[in-house]
Enzyme design. Structure first.
Site, PDB file in Angstrom:
ATOM      1  N   GLU A 139     -17.946  -1.025   8.579  1.00 57.71           N
ATOM      2  CA  GLU A 139     -16.794  -0.304   9.128  1.00 57.71           C
ATOM      3  C   GLU A 139     -17.023   1.199   9.082  1.00 57.71           C
ATOM      4  O   GLU A 139     -17.542   1.734   8.107  1.00 57.71           O
ATOM      5  CB  GLU A 139     -15.548  -0.689   8.314  1.00 57.71           C
ATOM      6  CG  GLU A 139     -14.266  -0.095   8.868  1.00 57.71           C
ATOM      7  CD  GLU A 139     -13.051  -0.400   7.990  1.00 57.71           C
ATOM      8  OE1 GLU A 139     -13.104  -1.373   7.211  1.00 57.71           O
ATOM      9  OE2 GLU A 139     -12.062   0.338   8.096  1.00 57.71           O
ATOM     10  N   CYS A 182     -14.945   3.492   8.550  1.00 57.11           N
ATOM     11  CA  CYS A 182     -14.266   4.020   7.357  1.00 57.11           C
ATOM     12  C   CYS A 182     -15.108   3.845   6.091  1.00 57.11           C
ATOM     13  O   CYS A 182     -14.995   4.662   5.168  1.00 57.11           O
ATOM     14  CB  CYS A 182     -12.933   3.308   7.140  1.00 57.11           C
ATOM     15  SG  CYS A 182     -11.623   3.893   8.235  1.00 57.11           S
ATOM     16  N   GLU A 197     -13.588  -7.614   5.111  1.00 57.53           N
ATOM     17  CA  GLU A 197     -14.160  -6.265   5.283  1.00 57.53           C
ATOM     18  C   GLU A 197     -14.990  -5.908   4.051  1.00 57.53           C
ATOM     19  O   GLU A 197     -14.940  -4.784   3.555  1.00 57.53           O
ATOM     20  CB  GLU A 197     -13.046  -5.231   5.501  1.00 57.53           C
ATOM     21  CG  GLU A 197     -12.097  -5.605   6.630  1.00 57.53           C
ATOM     22  CD  GLU A 197     -11.129  -4.506   7.036  1.00 57.53           C
ATOM     23  OE1 GLU A 197     -10.553  -3.876   6.124  1.00 57.53           O
ATOM     24  OE2 GLU A 197     -10.958  -4.273   8.236  1.00 57.53           O
ATOM     25  N   HIS A 238     -13.831  -5.416  -0.821  1.00 63.40           N
ATOM     26  CA  HIS A 238     -13.505  -4.560   0.325  1.00 63.40           C
ATOM     27  C   HIS A 238     -14.270  -3.242   0.216  1.00 63.40           C
ATOM     28  O   HIS A 238     -14.121  -2.493  -0.755  1.00 63.40           O
ATOM     29  CB  HIS A 238     -12.000  -4.331   0.318  1.00 63.40           C
ATOM     30  CG  HIS A 238     -11.456  -3.693   1.551  1.00 63.40           C
ATOM     31  ND1 HIS A 238     -11.546  -2.353   1.803  1.00 63.40           N
ATOM     32  CD2 HIS A 238     -10.815  -4.229   2.627  1.00 63.40           C
ATOM     33  CE1 HIS A 238     -10.969  -2.085   2.970  1.00 63.40           C
ATOM     34  NE2 HIS A 238     -10.518  -3.211   3.491  1.00 63.40           N
ATOM     35  N   ASP A 253      -2.432   0.324  -6.933  1.00 57.54           N
ATOM     36  CA  ASP A 253      -2.342  -0.121  -5.550  1.00 57.54           C
ATOM     37  C   ASP A 253      -3.491  -1.069  -5.190  1.00 57.54           C
ATOM     38  O   ASP A 253      -4.619  -0.890  -5.658  1.00 57.54           O
ATOM     39  CB  ASP A 253      -2.375   1.086  -4.606  1.00 57.54           C
ATOM     40  CG  ASP A 253      -1.888   0.725  -3.207  1.00 57.54           C
ATOM     41  OD1 ASP A 253      -0.750   1.087  -2.867  1.00 57.54           O
ATOM     42  OD2 ASP A 253      -2.640   0.056  -2.458  1.00 57.54           O
ATOM     43  N   GLY A 254      -3.209  -2.058  -4.352  1.00 59.16           N
ATOM     44  CA  GLY A 254      -4.257  -2.973  -3.875  1.00 59.16           C
ATOM     45  C   GLY A 254      -5.348  -2.246  -3.115  1.00 59.16           C
ATOM     46  O   GLY A 254      -6.448  -2.771  -2.968  1.00 59.16           O
ATOM     47  N   HIS A 255      -5.067  -1.051  -2.656  1.00 61.86           N
ATOM     48  CA  HIS A 255      -6.058  -0.251  -1.929  1.00 61.86           C
ATOM     49  C   HIS A 255      -6.259   1.068  -2.661  1.00 61.86           C
ATOM     50  O   HIS A 255      -5.439   1.972  -2.560  1.00 61.86           O
ATOM     51  CB  HIS A 255      -5.566   0.017  -0.505  1.00 61.86           C
ATOM     52  CG  HIS A 255      -6.649   0.438   0.438  1.00 61.86           C
ATOM     53  ND1 HIS A 255      -7.580   1.408   0.124  1.00 61.86           N
ATOM     54  CD2 HIS A 255      -6.969   0.007   1.681  1.00 61.86           C
ATOM     55  CE1 HIS A 255      -8.404   1.554   1.151  1.00 61.86           C
ATOM     56  NE2 HIS A 255      -8.067   0.725   2.104  1.00 61.86           N
ATOM     57  N   HIS A 288       0.789  -1.232   0.000  1.00 60.05           N
ATOM     58  CA  HIS A 288       0.000   0.000   0.000  1.00 60.05           C
ATOM     59  C   HIS A 288       0.821   1.282   0.000  1.00 60.05           C
ATOM     60  O   HIS A 288       0.409   2.280   0.588  1.00 60.05           O
ATOM     61  CB  HIS A 288      -0.964   0.001   1.198  1.00 60.05           C
ATOM     62  CG  HIS A 288      -1.928  -1.131   1.158  1.00 60.05           C
ATOM     63  ND1 HIS A 288      -2.391  -1.698  -0.002  1.00 60.05           N
ATOM     64  CD2 HIS A 288      -2.512  -1.840   2.157  1.00 60.05           C
ATOM     65  CE1 HIS A 288      -3.213  -2.689   0.279  1.00 60.05           C
ATOM     66  NE2 HIS A 288      -3.294  -2.816   1.568  1.00 60.05           N
ATOM     67  N   CYS A 345      -7.276   2.821  11.255  1.00 60.80           N
ATOM     68  CA  CYS A 345      -7.743   3.631  10.135  1.00 60.80           C
ATOM     69  C   CYS A 345      -8.934   4.497  10.514  1.00 60.80           C
ATOM     70  O   CYS A 345      -9.087   5.612  10.017  1.00 60.80           O
ATOM     71  CB  CYS A 345      -8.102   2.740   8.954  1.00 60.80           C
ATOM     72  SG  CYS A 345      -9.179   1.365   9.382  1.00 60.80           S
ATOM     73  N   CYS A 346      -9.831   3.958  11.363  1.00 62.75           N
ATOM     74  CA  CYS A 346     -11.098   4.654  11.621  1.00 62.75           C
ATOM     75  C   CYS A 346     -10.957   5.937  12.440  1.00 62.75           C
ATOM     76  O   CYS A 346     -11.627   6.926  12.129  1.00 62.75           O
ATOM     77  CB  CYS A 346     -12.111   3.711  12.262  1.00 62.75           C
ATOM     78  SG  CYS A 346     -12.520   2.288  11.226  1.00 62.75           S
TER      79      CYS A 346
END
Lengths: 623, 623
Positions: free
Chosen positions: A317, A319, A301, A249, A191-193, A143, A385-386
């Site tokens: 989530e 986020c 997720e 995700h 990117d994977g995210h 990431h 992250c949240c």
């Protein structure tokens, strides 16, 4: 304090955007919900998060990278993103209101981040020293671009908030570094995210550097060809333009949609817009919680399949609700359609806001819609992250209240506040008097610096059936179009608009295909969905209540409760606990004969779990 | 044809058993449910299963082990158990009614199994040749004792059914082999899959060899000390006597309880009985489906936590419902309490019987309680535990109908049939005339060979409120005690007992703690739970129906439908498909205004999925 307006998402020069946003610091709250949150984020949330980032080594990771300290990398390899998101949140908070302490720690953090930047522009505190050779070697999981994206957003926000270029320059140097490696004719990859896509478009808007937009488009186009794993968890299962469902995700899916919306705003490519429309329908017609939360499944997720929306085992989530709101905001700026703001407001006030405790220092990562009381907010997470995400969306909330178009001003959200809305070279002052979201009456005093003809677009949420408005006491005669009531006239000092939104509490039914909600009802009042929590109902177990939709519901403002909320009282029946203590199934007639009539109190979902632990229920069984 | 009665579980000499069972061949069906099943199992199910065992190499594995053929082992390492269970089923079927073809293939299979036995008695077609050295090296997974247990049960059943010792001797030799290796002062160990415990007790009963009982007790006692993995999936997480919940792999849990009940029947150890009582309460008060199905979770084929009983995602393995019935039968023989027969009958007629198609050659492994129509029975499975298991319980169903005690005869189940019940040296003929489970009126003609005073215990299921009975037209004056109505008198030729069980269809409510069922109702009529399937409701989607519990319900015998079932008709409202096609959540008032009144037909759950695929729903949302 800034040479740029502190605009959250700047579509002011985007050819495809119908609307331009208004700056965070154009609005000043004096309400009971957001005004206190502005103080709390600034004085409690961000300082305590900073302390936790220090305690958990997140800042030290940068000090280590810059050679100031010698120690092992601490925590998860993507922990830099928490620092970047915190910086973005701090920037918006400082934009709304300068604060000496927050300014000081923000500068400190910026200095540590900047010092860790490598001579070639690369900036990632994990891939240093012995791992320096592994840069960009694992796009799927490590990431680096995702982290970069959050750095770009922080740099942009800080520039817009303060006019300072220091963090923005750090961002640009890193963007240039990435751009020197990846792109058409250079290296393939994404990117994977998802996340850098929207960040790069904003960096482009902030700097006018077209390479950033091109790189955003490249990262979007690379997706779906199996380069980062080929599965939906990584949003790499299909090229974006072929997507017809929001899957995998949840945060990644919504961030990807943000990026695509931002690219579309600049390029106008119809296929992107068509895809976003399909994805909006799939999400809102099949896969979204009544809270605006997204992502049903703990596993991955991820979003569930159509109508898979379990309640107590919901992931939802924090986020992801925030990411959903971020996406909807972009859709709204592109279209001016209220349906996007409806989902935005739902996700903001319910799915997102539930993610933080009322004291500003406890967080839900996961947001179930029912609980036996075993689910409590935490001060921090290993994967944190949240906390910074909820801080950054609250810190910028003022920026969502208004937007402008060539023909007028759009009022998207309501709260007692004073705004200075720039429009065609002049400023239109708009003062809102209301106790929204508790009350539905809004008085807006509109004072353009110079008398002018323009349209005031008032958002009329879909839930507000039978809304009415008047100007200077004269009823507005016109229809709500696309979720907004347009009032076109020549406006002059102290013109007064009254808007009345129906705040009657009402029961919601769910699509019968949602197995988890069949035979159940959820309570909504205005933009808020409600929860029945043990703490308000001594002696009653919310799980043992059932409700007749014809039963009476009454709203009551409770200024001392949970920072001041409106409670909804209702009639219910309580199932006999004794009878059920030793039975799984009973003839309905027998069980019914022992039901007891009771009244219950419900509170806004966002406020649950702020007192002693106990069962909570959102979808009450029908009687 | 037999020198021993074909008794399913032989407690006739068990010191702790209150009741003795009656042989499978003591009862002759002439009803519309079981009589056809006896034919179908014999003529369709067992022959087609034999063919599939040949096709899939399950018999060849034995031929390979005995050196008759040379090839690789085929399939999963525990496939022998399918053959053993098939042999047991065939034995019960032959006990009920001899059949030339079934007798022939049974002898063939016995010969192949026997030929594969090793000189030391070991018998397992997987651990041969290069794997011979791995015998007993992986008790957790390789299930050699589990397979042995099924062989023992087959040997016992075959001996009881036919009087022949060939398969029984094979079983004893293997049991002796195991006993020579494992036991106090010998090697420690038990199987990751409980089963040999109950089988060894039965082998003890059949042979009077006390070593088998001691070995059963040993295998039970070894459990819970981490010898086979220490987790609940392997029923090794706690010593049996300390268990207070039915947890982990559902089939294993119930088989273990069978074994413990069998050991208790012989030893009378109070701690075993206490534990079984706790486990019964935990299962039936917290963890059992309304179908008698057990094991909510796909993961680990396991029971969920308390009240975790999802519907469409239910696992509820056919084998687990059967195992539940097997356990309840043992509990009943120990106690004479009807609550165990209630659960037995529930699990038999619903959770188990749904596992096989009405044509006798399709099987459910997993039994959801709601479906969009995508769940269909299969002719076979790689892991084919369920087909032979459902065959063996149906084949022995006649054996559950009666039991005896010193003071009389117990009538446990009802169906048009003629029975010869041995009691204190004489035979009591009991003819039942009834169309149970479709009708609740039962006439029993009781004809003892010699006039005698005894108690006729008539089971009155818990659901049969207001049941009444008469003898020769004179109302029986007495109370139901522990689920049975005792009628003590001197019985003579053609004494006629009339029993009337209330078969009014009724709605069941679920414990409010069961999240999946809250706000929903299930339909029960007599011992059967019902399902609403698309096939009976053209134009209606069962998932879009909701019901008012006060609505009218009517039962109607439908002789041509699904082999002859009683349909329940009810009133419902249909949610507007159009309205919901593009909405996830709507104001209840708006949705309600477009509800349509409809009538629906429900069929017994066991009969669903025998026609064209379509949605099915058991727990209908309330209106």
């Amino acid at each position: 304090m800034s040479d740029r307006p502190a605009v959250i998402v700047d579509t002011s020069s985007s050819p495809q955007a119908r609307l331009r946003p208004v700056a965070v610091n154009a609005v000043r709250f004096r309400d009971d919900l957001w005004a206190p949150w502005m103080v709390r984020i600034r004085e409690v949330t961000l300082p305590t998060q900073y302390d936790l980032m220090e305690e958990t080594g997140r800042i030290d990771n940068f000090r280590r990278a810059s050679g100031k300290i010698k120690q092992d990398y601490q925590g998860i390899y993507f922990n830099d993103s928490d620092v970047h998101k915190w910086l973005e949140a701090a920037a918006w908070s400082l934009a709304y209101e300068p604060d000496a302490n927050l300014g000081r720690i923000t500068d400190l953090v910026i200095a540590e981040v900047a010092a860790a930047q490598q001579p070639d522009g690369y900036l990632n505190s994990y891939h240093m020293f012995d791992l320096a050779g592994e840069r960009w070697s694992d796009l799927q999981s490590k990431h680096e671009m995702y982290l970069a994206g959050h750095l770009f957003q922080a740099g942009v926000a800080h520039h817009r908030a303060t006019g300072r270029r220091d963090l923005l320059d750090v961002a640009c140097r890193f963007a240039d570094n990435i751009d020197s490696i990846f792109g058409p004719g250079k290296r393939h990859g994404t990117d994977g995210h998802p996340e850098p896509e929207m960040a790069l478009v904003e960096l482009y808007r902030e700097t006018s550097e077209p390479r950033y937009l091109a790189l955003a488009q490249f990262l979007l186009d690379e997706r779906g060809h199996g380069i980062v794993g080929g599965d939906s968890n990584l949003q790499d299962h299909k090229p974006f333009r072929e997507l017809d469902e929001v899957i995998g995700h949840a945060v990644r899916a919504c961030y990807l949609n943000c990026g695509a919306a931002d690219v579309f705003a600049e390029t106008g490519e119809q296929a992107l817009s068509d895809t976003l429309g399909r994805l909006f329908r799939n999400l809102t017609e099949r896969r979204m919680y009544v809270t605006g939360g997204v992502g049903a499944l703990h596993a991955g997720e991820a979003l569930g399949v159509d109508y898979e929306l379990p309640n107590t085992s919901a992931y939802s989530e924090t986020c992801a609700a925030i990411a959903n709101a971020m996406w909807q905001w972009r859709m709204f700026l592109l279209t001016g359609e209220g349906r996007f703001m409806d989902v935005f407001e739902l996700a903001l006030l319910n799915g997102s806001l539930a993610g933080i405790s009322l004291d500003g220092k406890g967080y839900f990562y996961v947001n179930p819609l029912g609980s036996r009381g075993n689910h409590r907010r935490q001060p921090w997470f290993d994967c944190a992250c949240c906390p910074s995400n909820i801080a950054r969306i609250i810190a910028q909330v003022a920026g969502y209240f208004y937007a402008t178009s060539d023909d007028g001003v759009w009022v998207n959200l309501y709260a007692a506040s004073d705004a200075q809305v720039p429009w065609r070279g002049q400023t239109i002052a708009i003062a809102q008097d209301t106790d929204y979201p508790w009350g539905g009456d809004v008085v807006l005093r509109v004072t353009p610096a110079e008398e002018a003809e323009f349209t005031l677009y008032l958002r009329v949420p879909e839930w507000a059936t039978g809304a009415s408005a008047s100007v200077n006491g004269v009823p507005v005669d016109g229809d709500v179009v696309g979720g907004y009531l347009p009032i076109r006239r020549t406006w002059a000092k102290d013109d007064e608009v009254s808007l009345s939104l129906n705040m009657k509490p009402e029961w919601l039914a769910a699509n019968p295909m949602i197995e988890a909600d069949a035979g159940r009802l959820a309570l909504r009042r205005g933009p808020l969905v409600y929860a029945v929590e043990q703490a308000d109902n001594p002696g009653l177990d919310p799980w043992f209540l059932s409700v007749d939709p014809a039963g009476r519901l009454a709203a009551e403002a409770s200024h001392d409760l949970l920072g001041g909320v409106t409670v909804v009282w209702g009639e219910a029946e309580e199932a006999p606990l004794d009878l059920w203590s030793r039975s799984l199934y009973l003839p309905e007639a027998k069980a019914a004969s022992q039901q007891k009539k009771v009244s219950f109190a419900a509170i806004p979902y966002f406020a649950w779990a702020n007192r002693e632990a106990g069962p909570m229920q959102m979808w009450l069984p029908r009687r």
